[in-house]
Design an enzyme around this catalytic site. Structure first.
Site, PDB file in Angstrom:
ATOM      1  N   HIS A  19       7.748  16.129 -22.743  1.00  0.00           N
ATOM      2  CA  HIS A  19       8.920  15.259 -22.630  1.00  0.00           C
ATOM      3  C   HIS A  19      10.111  16.076 -22.140  1.00  0.00           C
ATOM      4  CE1 HIS A  19       7.314  11.701 -24.678  1.00  0.00           C
ATOM      5  NE2 HIS A  19       6.737  12.533 -25.536  1.00  0.00           N
ATOM      6  N   HIS A  65       1.172  16.712 -24.268  1.00  0.00           N
ATOM      7  CA  HIS A  65       1.889  16.152 -23.116  1.00  0.00           C
ATOM      8  C   HIS A  65       3.349  16.532 -23.306  1.00  0.00           C
ATOM      9  CE1 HIS A  65       2.494  13.287 -26.327  1.00  0.00           C
ATOM     10  NE2 HIS A  65       3.650  13.036 -25.758  1.00  0.00           N
ATOM     11  N   ASP A  68      12.761  25.304 -25.468  1.00  0.00           N
ATOM     12  CA  ASP A  68      12.522  24.989 -24.064  1.00  0.00           C
ATOM     13  C   ASP A  68      11.230  25.628 -23.552  1.00  0.00           C
ATOM     14  OD1 ASP A  68      13.232  23.766 -21.613  1.00  0.00           O
ATOM     15  OD2 ASP A  68      13.971  25.687 -20.857  1.00  0.00           O
ATOM     16  N   HIS A  69      10.420  24.814 -22.870  1.00  0.00           N
ATOM     17  CA  HIS A  69       9.130  25.226 -22.330  1.00  0.00           C
ATOM     18  C   HIS A  69       8.184  25.724 -23.411  1.00  0.00           C
ATOM     19  CE1 HIS A  69      11.233  24.701 -18.578  1.00  0.00           C
ATOM     20  NE2 HIS A  69      10.085  24.753 -17.958  1.00  0.00           N
ATOM     21  N   CYS A 117       0.790   9.536 -27.260  1.00  0.00           N
ATOM     22  CA  CYS A 117       1.399  10.752 -27.833  1.00  0.00           C
ATOM     23  C   CYS A 117       0.412  11.519 -28.717  1.00  0.00           C
ATOM     24  CB  CYS A 117       2.674  10.414 -28.605  1.00  0.00           C
ATOM     25  SG  CYS A 117       4.141  10.380 -27.544  1.00  0.00           S
ATOM     26  N   HIS A 157       4.162  18.294 -26.927  1.00  0.00           N
ATOM     27  CA  HIS A 157       3.790  18.036 -28.327  1.00  0.00           C
ATOM     28  C   HIS A 157       2.550  17.164 -28.387  1.00  0.00           C
ATOM     29  CE1 HIS A 157       6.115  13.993 -29.144  1.00  0.00           C
ATOM     30  NE2 HIS A 157       5.378  13.923 -28.067  1.00  0.00           N
ATOM     31  N   GLU A 170      14.077  11.182 -26.570  1.00  0.00           N
ATOM     32  CA  GLU A 170      12.753  11.572 -26.092  1.00  0.00           C
ATOM     33  C   GLU A 170      12.519  10.977 -24.708  1.00  0.00           C
ATOM     34  OE1 GLU A 170       9.040  12.187 -28.689  1.00  0.00           O
ATOM     35  OE2 GLU A 170       8.719  10.224 -27.756  1.00  0.00           O
TER      36      GLU A 170
HETATM   37 NI    NI Z   1       5.181  12.189 -26.877  1.00  0.00          NI
END
Ligand code: NI
Length: 141
Positions: A42, A40, A80-81, A34, A15, A125
């Site tokens: 998580h 990047h 996911d992914h 972020c 995100h 997160e």
């Molecule tokens: Ni983040």
């Protein structure tokens, strides 16, 4: 007699947190790393809590096999992914903060889970940063 059942699940996703109308500098100041323009990732962990009454015939609140399948199809397969900003329509106009992701997951699962069960979602997160929806209402003092 009310009882709660929990199921944990997991997804990896990328995100970027930013407000479109702000400069990169202001986004960096507010959202920190972020807001990295190149995204990047998580390792998100979720906890789904259902609360209700035990079925006297089965002795279960819900069949965990069914709950596992609902979470897989509705959440893991969709998130996911993925790049949350680019791949998940709910975040086209919504910043994918932990708060908003948790809220979106709640709304998706709410439609898939029997109304007789109260639903609560916890989204991690990181192991230390997590959010919960819906929250207990706190009266301001
Ligand atoms: Ni983040």
């Amino acid at each position: 007699m009310y009882i709660s059942v929990y199921r944990k699940a997991h997804f990896n996703a990328a995100h970027r947190l930013y407000v479109k109308d702000w400069s990169d500098e202001k986004n960096l100041k507010v959202f920190g790393v972020c807001s990295n323009p190149n995204f990047h990732g998580h390792n998100y962990e979720i906890e789904v809590r259902l609360t209700g009454e035990i079925d006297p015939v089965t002795g279960m609140l819900i069949n965990l096999k069914d709950l596992k399948q609902i979470i897989k199809e509705e959440i893991e397969d969709r998130f996911d992914h993925k790049n949350l900003n680019l791949d998940v329509e709910e975040f086209e106009h919504l910043i994918p903060t932990s708060e908003n992701i948790c809220y979106v997951i709640y709304n998706i699962l709410r439609k898939a889970i029997d109304e007789k069960h109260q639903l609560r979602i916890r989204l991690y997160e990181t192991p230390r940063n997590f959010v919960e929806y819906p929250a207990d209402r706190v009266t301001p003092t």
